[in-house]
Design a protein around this motif. Structure first.
Motif, PDB file in Angstrom:
ATOM      1  N   VAL A  48       1.993   0.984  -9.053  1.00 42.51           N
ATOM      2  CA  VAL A  48       0.695   0.340  -8.823  1.00 42.51           C
ATOM      3  C   VAL A  48      -0.330   1.357  -8.332  1.00 42.51           C
ATOM      4  CG1 VAL A  48      -0.485  -1.440  -7.473  1.00 42.51           C
ATOM      5  CG2 VAL A  48       1.803  -1.874  -8.362  1.00 42.51           C
ATOM      6  N   ALA A  49       0.094   2.312  -7.514  1.00 36.16           N
ATOM      7  CA  ALA A  49      -0.841   3.325  -6.998  1.00 36.16           C
ATOM      8  C   ALA A  49      -1.458   4.136  -8.142  1.00 36.16           C
ATOM      9  CB  ALA A  49      -0.120   4.256  -6.023  1.00 36.16           C
ATOM     10  N   THR A  51      -1.755   3.090 -11.400  1.00 37.63           N
ATOM     11  CA  THR A  51      -2.640   2.233 -12.195  1.00 37.63           C
ATOM     12  C   THR A  51      -3.940   1.928 -11.452  1.00 37.63           C
ATOM     13  OG1 THR A  51      -1.460   0.267 -11.429  1.00 37.63           O
ATOM     14  CG2 THR A  51      -0.785   1.200 -13.551  1.00 37.63           C
ATOM     15  N   ASP A  52      -3.854   1.787 -10.131  1.00 38.11           N
ATOM     16  CA  ASP A  52      -5.076   1.573  -9.345  1.00 38.11           C
ATOM     17  C   ASP A  52      -5.982   2.799  -9.394  1.00 38.11           C
ATOM     18  OD1 ASP A  52      -4.312  -0.985  -8.695  1.00 38.11           O
ATOM     19  OD2 ASP A  52      -3.613  -0.475  -6.668  1.00 38.11           O
ATOM     20  N   LYS A  55      -7.702   2.831 -12.745  1.00 42.10           N
ATOM     21  CA  LYS A  55      -8.791   1.848 -12.810  1.00 42.10           C
ATOM     22  C   LYS A  55     -10.010   2.305 -12.015  1.00 42.10           C
ATOM     23  CE  LYS A  55      -5.797  -2.139 -13.467  1.00 42.10           C
ATOM     24  NZ  LYS A  55      -5.215  -3.339 -12.839  1.00 42.10           N
ATOM     25  N   LYS A  56      -9.754   2.984 -10.891  1.00 38.80           N
ATOM     26  CA  LYS A  56     -10.857   3.456 -10.053  1.00 38.80           C
ATOM     27  C   LYS A  56     -11.590   4.620 -10.709  1.00 38.80           C
ATOM     28  CE  LYS A  56     -11.890   5.130  -5.414  1.00 38.80           C
ATOM     29  NZ  LYS A  56     -11.332   5.544  -4.128  1.00 38.80           N
ATOM     30  N   GLY A  93      -0.493   8.328  -6.850  1.00 41.98           N
ATOM     31  CA  GLY A  93      -1.796   8.141  -7.488  1.00 41.98           C
ATOM     32  C   GLY A  93      -2.739   9.315  -7.399  1.00 41.98           C
TER      33      GLY A  93
END
Length: 98
Positions: A48-49, A51-52, A55-56, A93
């Motif tokens: 998730v880190a 993919t976040d 997206k950012k 991330g």
């Protein structure tokens, strides 16, 4: 007379060094590139880190493929509009420059 013979020997000796051919040497340089082996994973397996962070940094990006290596680094193939590219990130991330 001795000086004449000595001078002639020196001149002829000097000329022979210019007439000789030097051996040809070929220098071969090999470049070895070591790449980390990435294995393809499912897009849903990306943390998730990561993919976040994607997206950012790139809100319009579409993640098409994902790869992971033994160091838990991820190679992401993304599409933004009509452009396709690869991004590299750690499991937390942070982006990696390669």
């Amino acid at each position: 007379m001795k000086n004449l013979f000595l001078s002639a020997a020196i001149v002829l000796g000097g000329l022979t060094s210019f007439a000789s051919t030097s051996p040809i040497s070929n220098t071969i340089v090999k470049t070895v590139t070591i790449q980390d082996d990435y294995t393809e994973i499912k897009v849903v397996e990306v943390p998730v880190a990561v993919t976040d962070a994607l997206k950012k940094a790139y809100p319009d990006a579409v993640l098409t493929k994902a790869y992971k290596n033994t160091k838990s680094e991820y190679k992401l193939e993304v599409t933004v509009g009509d452009k396709v590219g690869s991004l590299y990130a750690n499991a937390d991330g942070t982006w990696i420059k390669k």
